[in-house]
Design a protein around this motif. Structure first.
Motif, short mmCIF file in Angstrom:
data_model
loop_
_atom_site.label_atom_id
_atom_site.label_comp_id
_atom_site.label_asym_id
_atom_site.label_seq_id
_atom_site.Cartn_x
_atom_site.Cartn_y
_atom_site.Cartn_z
N GLY A 88 6.72 -3.63 -6.66
CA GLY A 88 6.40 -2.26 -7.04
C GLY A 88 7.10 -1.83 -8.31
O GLY A 88 6.51 -1.18 -9.18
N ALA A 89 8.38 -2.21 -8.44
CA ALA A 89 9.13 -1.86 -9.64
C ALA A 89 8.56 -2.58 -10.87
O ALA A 89 8.49 -2.00 -11.96
CB ALA A 89 10.61 -2.21 -9.45
N THR A 144 -2.33 -2.18 -12.05
CA THR A 144 -1.23 -3.09 -12.37
C THR A 144 -0.66 -3.73 -11.11
O THR A 144 -0.37 -4.93 -11.09
CB THR A 144 -0.13 -2.35 -13.15
OG1 THR A 144 -0.70 -1.78 -14.33
CG2 THR A 144 1.00 -3.28 -13.54
N LEU A 145 -0.54 -2.95 -10.04
CA LEU A 145 -0.06 -3.51 -8.78
C LEU A 145 -1.03 -4.57 -8.26
O LEU A 145 -0.60 -5.62 -7.77
CB LEU A 145 0.16 -2.41 -7.75
CG LEU A 145 0.89 -2.81 -6.47
CD1 LEU A 145 2.24 -3.44 -6.75
CD2 LEU A 145 1.06 -1.60 -5.56
N ASP A 146 -2.33 -4.34 -8.43
CA ASP A 146 -3.33 -5.35 -8.05
C ASP A 146 -3.16 -6.62 -8.89
O ASP A 146 -3.25 -7.74 -8.38
CB ASP A 146 -4.75 -4.81 -8.21
CG ASP A 146 -5.11 -3.78 -7.16
OD1 ASP A 146 -4.41 -3.71 -6.12
OD2 ASP A 146 -6.10 -3.05 -7.39
N GLU A 183 0.84 -1.20 0.00
CA GLU A 183 0.00 0.00 0.00
C GLU A 183 0.87 1.26 0.00
O GLU A 183 0.55 2.25 -0.67
CB GLU A 183 -0.95 0.00 1.20
CG GLU A 183 -2.06 -1.02 1.08
CD GLU A 183 -2.85 -1.23 2.37
OE1 GLU A 183 -3.94 -1.83 2.29
OE2 GLU A 183 -2.38 -0.79 3.45
N ALA A 184 1.98 1.21 0.72
CA ALA A 184 2.91 2.34 0.72
C ALA A 184 3.55 2.52 -0.66
O ALA A 184 3.69 3.65 -1.14
CB ALA A 184 3.99 2.15 1.79
N VAL A 185 3.89 1.42 -1.30
CA VAL A 185 4.43 1.48 -2.66
C VAL A 185 3.37 2.04 -3.62
O VAL A 185 3.67 2.88 -4.48
CB VAL A 185 4.94 0.09 -3.12
CG1 VAL A 185 5.21 0.07 -4.61
CG2 VAL A 185 6.20 -0.29 -2.35
N ALA A 186 2.13 1.59 -3.47
CA ALA A 186 1.04 2.11 -4.31
C ALA A 186 0.90 3.62 -4.12
O ALA A 186 0.66 4.36 -5.09
CB ALA A 186 -0.27 1.40 -3.98
N ALA A 238 10.46 -5.48 2.74
CA ALA A 238 10.73 -4.26 1.99
C ALA A 238 11.28 -4.59 0.60
O ALA A 238 10.88 -3.99 -0.40
CB ALA A 238 11.71 -3.37 2.75
N SER A 239 12.17 -5.58 0.53
CA SER A 239 12.75 -5.98 -0.75
C SER A 239 11.70 -6.56 -1.69
O SER A 239 11.65 -6.22 -2.87
CB SER A 239 13.87 -7.01 -0.55
OG SER A 239 14.96 -6.41 0.10
#
Length: 190
Positions: A151-152, A178-180, A80-83, A144-145
């Motif tokens: 995310g990338a 796309t993240l979904d 969610e933070a990456v989104a 995190a990784s």
């Protein structure tokens, strides 16, 4: 135009992209880029260390990633933070008025091995930025990784979709969807 105008770096990027598309990256000089932008060679070097960097925006994306992850709501999951970071990038960098530039940039990079290599290195730096920002939020290193890598991947797919001239969606919406898709695909692999 005067070299001190506030849009000098944007003018240089547009001029470089035009020249790279017309003549090829290897056949374009910094002097030609500066002249096309109505600026001087020294002004070019105030904004960019070399002609390759004119297409990569320095640390702009890393800074936006950091800003977006830091501004994610308390209690947000790592993805969610990456989104939130991807949405920040969409609002501040990948606006509709930049879509054509993005498509042309992508074509120029695809045609040159040195630029493709730089794009790959920039992608790795963005992953590192996401990891660092997530770690500062207290996310464990492995989580995190993984979140940064996913995310990338979502970023890359969303950017390709967004920079397609036939597409009219906002980057933030594309990146979120796309993240979904990446999340769902990852879950289906388990």
């Amino acid at each position: 135009m005067a070299r001190w105008e506030p849009n000098a770096s944007e003018r240089l990027a547009v001029a470089a992209l035009e020249l790279f598309a017309e003549r090829g990256y290897e056949n374009t000089t910094v002097v030609e880029i500066a002249e096309r932008a109505g600026l001087t060679k020294s002004t070019f070097f105030r904004h960019f260390p070399d002609k390759r960097e004119v297409l990569f925006g320095g640390d702009t994306m890393s800074n936006l990633v950091d800003k977006g992850i830091a501004a994610a709501p308390d209690g947000a999951t790592p993805l969610e933070a990456v989104a939130h970071a991807l949405d920040t990038i969409g609002r501040e960098a990948f606006r509709a008025d930049r879509r054509e530039f993005g498509a042309r940039r992508r074509a120029v990079i695809a045609a040159n091995p040195e630029l493709r290599e730089r794009e790959a290195l920039k992608g790795l730096r963005l992953i590192d930025s996401m990891i660092e920002a997530l770690t500062r939020r207290g996310v464990p290193a492995l989580a995190a990784s993984v979140a940064a890598e996913l995310g990338a991947l979502a970023w890359s797919i969303a950017y390709e979709r967004w920079s397609d001239p036939a597409n009219h969606e906002e980057f933030g919406d594309l990146a979120s969807r796309t993240l979904d898709e990446v999340r769902a695909t990852t879950a289906s692999l388990a």
